[in-house]
Each structure stands twice: as structure tokens, then as C-alpha cells.
Design an enzyme around this catalytic site. Structure first.
Site, PDB file in Angstrom:
ATOM      1  N   SER A 178      -4.984   3.026  -2.344  1.00  0.00           N
ATOM      2  CA  SER A 178      -4.077   2.596  -1.283  1.00  0.00           C
ATOM      3  C   SER A 178      -4.799   2.325   0.032  1.00  0.00           C
ATOM      4  O   SER A 178      -4.365   1.479   0.819  1.00  0.00           O
ATOM      5  CB  SER A 178      -2.979   3.646  -1.070  1.00  0.00           C
ATOM      6  OG  SER A 178      -3.543   4.914  -0.803  1.00  0.00           O
TER       7      SER A 178
ATOM      8  N   HIS B  43      -4.503   5.662   4.594  1.00  0.00           N
ATOM      9  CA  HIS B  43      -3.819   4.397   4.848  1.00  0.00           C
ATOM     10  C   HIS B  43      -4.187   3.848   6.230  1.00  0.00           C
ATOM     11  O   HIS B  43      -4.493   2.661   6.380  1.00  0.00           O
ATOM     12  CB  HIS B  43      -2.305   4.591   4.763  1.00  0.00           C
ATOM     13  CG  HIS B  43      -1.827   5.000   3.409  1.00  0.00           C
ATOM     14  ND1 HIS B  43      -0.528   5.399   3.167  1.00  0.00           N
ATOM     15  CD2 HIS B  43      -2.474   5.085   2.218  1.00  0.00           C
ATOM     16  CE1 HIS B  43      -0.392   5.702   1.885  1.00  0.00           C
ATOM     17  NE2 HIS B  43      -1.558   5.525   1.290  1.00  0.00           N
TER      18      HIS B  43
END
Length: 234
Positions: free
Chosen positions: A135, A188
Site C-alpha cells: 500500500s 501510506h
């Protein structure tokens, strides 16, 4: 990099062959990027199979574990992006990666590696828990695309819709990360910042350099990296 665009009837006639050549090149480029996509998807699947048959040994060998990274196992900053906690985690990551890769065909493999390291580095600095998953790199692609769209709002059509979509993707995933346990939002954020920074530095940053009398526009890539290279010749 320099590009030329044409306007006017005569220019359109003269550019027929160029258009055919560009079409062939575009198809080849799309195939090349699809090839890289397949390689990345296959690598993630094979690594997950290795995790399963090794009874978790591969997961332990490559996960982002801060204490082991501090001892010198720096490869974990990269390998953690190819590991997944379970089959659901893998499927979500592969699905998003596949869609993002085709939307961001302009950005190369070097950039994506930079996003992996920036996401893992931010996670290492601010998140003590072990982490795995792609991610961070995916958020890097989102950040990179955001810079591309912002730079070319007056040149590329549909950018307002793209910016809205980017904002929705970031807001939704950050919110999920905040309200859910076991999600490393620092990874992230690091990927997003790394993607934006690399895209800003390396480009593309197209600008109209000149317009000829017949309507030909010369487009030049004015990414900051080129100015830095000129200032520091070998």
C-alpha cells in the site's frame, strides 16, 4: 524531452503518418507496462505461495521489523512491500495495484522503487509495529499522479475530475486507516510524500516552449532534475 503538437489542415495531413507511428508506439508502450504489471502481480503471488509453504518463515525474513532493521537488515524496507498478511490482504493489494499501474503508465519502475522505500522508511520512523504490504508504493503512485495532474491542468483535459478522484482515494483510505486496527497509515503517508517528491523532481513537467507560424507547438520537459544536472556537469 521535447514534443511537438500540430494545428491547422495542412498540419493534420502532414501528421497522418506520425499519428500512425504514435499509435503503434502507444500500443507497444501499453504492452510494456502491462508486462511490468504482470511481473509485479506474479511476484506478489509467488512470494505469498512461498510464505504459505514455508510456514511463515518467508514472512518473518522479509517483514518490516524495526529492531531487525536497526541491526542492519535494511532489505526489509523493500521486501516488506511484496509480503501480505493473508489472502484478503493480497487480493486487495493486487486489485488496486493493477488499476493504478494502468492509470499511471507514464511513471517507470525506478519511481515505484522510490515509493516503496519512502513508505517503509516513514513506517520505520513512526510505527513500531511490524508491517507488510504494497500500500505504501500504491500511495506513492497516487502522489505521483497528483503532481502530474496539478502541473498539467491547463494542458491535459479532464484534470479536475482526476484531482477530485485522487482526493477521494486519499481521504477514504486514510479514514479507513484511522478507524481500523492493524493498518499502518504512516506507510501510506510516506509513500504519498515520496511519490509526490519523486514526481516533482523527475517530471514530466511539460511546458510550451514556442509556437511556430504554422501552429506547431514545441513542448519541453522542464522537470527540476534537468536544471540540477546542468548546474553540476561531470
Amino acid at each position: 524531452m521535447n514534443l511537438s503538437f500540430f494545428n491547422g489542415d495542412q498540419s493534420r495531413r502532414d501528421s497522418k503518418d506520425i499519428g500512425k507511428s504514435h499509435s503503434r508506439t502507444s500500443r507497444r508502450d501499453l504492452f510494456d507496462n502491462r508486462g511490468w504489471t504482470n511481473i509485479l502481480l506474479a511476484a506478489n503471488v509467488l512470494v505469498y505461495i512461498a510464505q504459505t509453504v514455508s510456514d511463515g518463515k518467508v514472512l518473518f525474513w522479509g517483514a518490516k521489523i524495526n529492531s531487525l532493521i536497526s541491526e542492519g537488515q535494511l532489505w526489509r524496507l523493500a521486501t516488506s512491500a511484496f509480503l501480505h498478511a493473508n489472502i484478503g490482504h493480497l487480493m486487495v493489494g493486487l486489485n488496486i495495484s493493477n488499476k493504478r499501474r494502468h492509470s499511471l503508465f507514464a511513471f517507470n519502475m525506478f519511481n515505484e522503487k522510490s515509493y516503496v522505500f519512502s513508505g517503509s522508511a516513514m513506517s520505520y520512523w513512526f510505527c513500531k509495529a511490524p508491517a507488510v504490504g504494497a500500500s505504501g508504493a500504491i500511495f506513492g503512485l497516487v502522489g505521483s499522479f497528483a503532481i502530474f495532474v496539478l502541473r498539467h491542468r491547463g494542458m491535459v483535459k479532464g484534470t479536475d475530475g482526476d484531482l477530485k478522484h485522487i482526493a477521494q482515494v486519499i481521504a477514504l483510505n486514510m479514514t479507513i486507516g484511522l478507524v481500523s486496527q492493524g493498518i499502518d497509515n504512516w506507510g501510506h503517508v510516506g509513500g504519498l510524500i515520496g511519490g509526490a517528491a519523486v514526481s516533482w523532481l523527475l517530471g514530466p513537467a511539460w511546458e510550451v516552449e514556442s509556437i511556430s507560424r504554422d501552429g506547431r507547438r514545441t513542448i519541453k520537459d522542464k522537470a527540476p532534475i534537468f536544471s540540477l544536472i546542468k548546474r553540476h556537469p561531470k
